[in-house]
Motif scaffolding. Sequence first.
Motif, PDB file in Angstrom:
ATOM      1  N   GLN A  88       5.807  -4.379 -27.682  1.00 29.40           N
ATOM      2  CA  GLN A  88       4.374  -4.704 -27.574  1.00 29.40           C
ATOM      3  C   GLN A  88       3.560  -3.460 -27.225  1.00 29.40           C
ATOM      4  N   ARG A 146      10.757 -18.358 -25.058  1.00 34.92           N
ATOM      5  CA  ARG A 146      11.131 -16.949 -24.886  1.00 34.92           C
ATOM      6  C   ARG A 146       9.917 -16.020 -24.815  1.00 34.92           C
ATOM      7  N   ALA A 147       8.858 -16.384 -25.540  1.00 35.90           N
ATOM      8  CA  ALA A 147       7.658 -15.529 -25.557  1.00 35.90           C
ATOM      9  C   ALA A 147       7.021 -15.423 -24.178  1.00 35.90           C
ATOM     10  N   ALA A 195       3.518  -9.180 -35.591  1.00 35.10           N
ATOM     11  CA  ALA A 195       4.596  -9.949 -34.962  1.00 35.10           C
ATOM     12  C   ALA A 195       5.059  -9.306 -33.662  1.00 35.10           C
ATOM     13  N   TRP A 204       6.388 -26.449 -25.767  1.00 35.51           N
ATOM     14  CA  TRP A 204       7.140 -25.561 -26.646  1.00 35.51           C
ATOM     15  C   TRP A 204       8.640 -25.759 -26.428  1.00 35.51           C
ATOM     16  N   ARG A 209       2.830 -10.170 -30.876  1.00 34.20           N
ATOM     17  CA  ARG A 209       2.878 -11.592 -30.499  1.00 34.20           C
ATOM     18  C   ARG A 209       4.204 -11.963 -29.856  1.00 34.20           C
ATOM     19  N   HIS A 210       5.302 -11.502 -30.487  1.00 35.39           N
ATOM     20  CA  HIS A 210       6.605 -12.011 -30.041  1.00 35.39           C
ATOM     21  C   HIS A 210       7.566 -10.925 -29.585  1.00 35.39           C
ATOM     22  N   GLN A 257      -0.856 -13.533 -27.145  1.00 36.42           N
ATOM     23  CA  GLN A 257       0.069 -14.559 -26.660  1.00 36.42           C
ATOM     24  C   GLN A 257      -0.344 -15.948 -27.173  1.00 36.42           C
ATOM     25  N   GLU A 258       0.571 -16.549 -27.928  1.00 34.60           N
ATOM     26  CA  GLU A 258       0.302 -17.894 -28.437  1.00 34.60           C
ATOM     27  C   GLU A 258       0.805 -18.969 -27.482  1.00 34.60           C
ATOM     28  N   GLN A 259       1.672 -18.552 -26.555  1.00 33.65           N
ATOM     29  CA  GLN A 259       2.142 -19.494 -25.534  1.00 33.65           C
ATOM     30  C   GLN A 259       1.569 -19.043 -24.188  1.00 33.65           C
TER      31      GLN A 259
END
Lengths: 310, 326
Positions: free
Chosen positions: A294, A70-71, A284, A66, A287-288, A165-167
């Motif tokens: 969150q 930041r995530a 969103a 990536w 996720r971010h 979490q996508e990362q």
Amino acid sequence: MRDPFDLAAGWVQEHVLLPFLYQVGWMRWEEVSYGWALAAVYGLVQVAATLALCTPLEAWRPVERWADRRAVTVDILYTLISRVGVLPLVTFVLFYQVQVNLTGWLVDHGWVPPMLELLVPPLLGHPIVTFFAYAAILDLADYWRHRLSHVFRWWWALHALHHAQEQMTFWSDDRNHVLDDLIGFVWFMLIALAIGVPPLQFPLLVLVLRFIESLSHANARLSFGWLGERLVISPRFHRAHHGVLAAGQSSCNYGGVLPWWDMIFGTADFSRDFPPTGDPEADAALRHGGYLAQQWSGLRRFGRALVGRA
Amino acid sequence: MPVRRLLPLLFALLGAALAAPRPAAAEGLAFVMNSGAASISVIDMSTEKPLRRIPVLREPHHWALSPDGRSLIIGDSSGNSLFFLNPMTGAVQRRIVVADPYQLGFSPNGRFLTVNGLARNQIDVYAAASMKLLHRFPIRSMPSHLAYSPDSRRLFVTLQGTNRLVAIDLQAMRVLWDRPVGNTPAGVLWQNGKLLVCDMGTDYVAEVDPEDGKVIGHVVTEKGAHNLFRSPDGKTIWVNNRVSGTTTVLDAATLRPLRTYHIPGGPDDLFFAPDGKVWITRRFAESVAVLNPATGKFDLIDVGRSPHGIFLSPHAPSPDRLAAAR
């Protein structure tokens, strides 16, 4: 030989916490502060060891690369709160107090409080074997807690934060909604009371288990091989659980440390190879967003699920 | 001198050395309650070497020697158990189930055994002979250490959580008084018709009138005065100061401080050995300090996590003799 981590906790207690408690007139909390010092030192060691081992691993064989990380930052905050900060203190104080009161009440009423070493007397005097017996039972209980958190809509509304979490990295293990953590704590406490888990008796071994859980979230193309994957949960095995196709109410690979429960209860899937992670239905903020965003988003989803609007 | 003329002399010296009776090794066993490791360390007092660890269930803190001297009784608080050990060998004699036994002590006449439940806020008084619970005093809060009047009629217990000292009439089984005595009171000792109470949240020992619980004086030691012990000759009182990491020796007659030893690592309990040394548990340093009071120097012996109570059994046979007997 003295345990260096215990000595470090003792140093913190003697040179930082006790003078503070003395100064503010809170010396009655000195036993609790020592418990927290032990939990926090072992938590710090967990974080440091995980950082030292998983960082090069993720750099060496990343599943994904990536440009913007930041995530991941918010997951670091989750980890520090969970392993070093206030959670160990609350856990220690609450659990210890509840355990002593409940077991004492049982004794007063003619019952012998449940304790694995009393059910299986040969365990007494064999602390490492005893620890693994406790660990296996708690891991089984955690498998069911985790599986049920995917079943009930209100619970999934909270647990989705962990999956959003996508990362995903080794920091993601502690990324949980605070209510999800609370349910997890009560769940653990009920099981622990039923088998008499000794708090803080095996901090070094707990450290190893927590490391395995962190490692299983690592962004690393790492498999333990056919046999190894069936003995201990690997990053490959757990990533399948976090895969986009596995998010939600019908998932797979729920185990934390041992894959045996998934194998026994028919939820093991050894076929998936490093899918992308995340929950496509998460908003969103989940996720971010930052930590508070969150938590707020999770709470709203939870509220909507409770009233049947989600 | 030629070497061959030296050889007979050397052999003679060697023979004499081997034939000479060896000085008898000092005997005795030390028992250290590792409250954070669910074990009791057994140490050979003559060599200061740990011999083994006796497993218990959870959290051994304090001990009491049975009136007949045949059992060392150790309270395992969150294990809800009293472990009875043979003080001569360390063999476990039996275990009985008791709620939250944190601190315990027999009355001087051997009739009562008091068990304080620090976490459960209760003081239990048992008939020592039958272990029948005579009376439970639910009390706020954190009953910690205890002392009896010499006539065994009254029991005094420090209440760490509410900064008070409670007096109990053991004949009528009722509370006589319950008075504030400082900040976080812990160790308590009957001395010359007064009660001495360590106030862990201060740097002093409070002098308390046992009749009504009024504080009548203070003896300044150092920060975190935690527990106190009378020496076997009755001439001195030793106070462990938890925060400053020191042990203060008081003149028992005048309560004037005589000397202070630096014992870092959270000094907690202590026991006087027959050879004059003082064995002190270092609560946050996984060790016992064996202090030579003459020099102020101490040896360290590794034990388990959070060592708390300590008991010396100087008449226990040495491990060598035990092995030979076996």
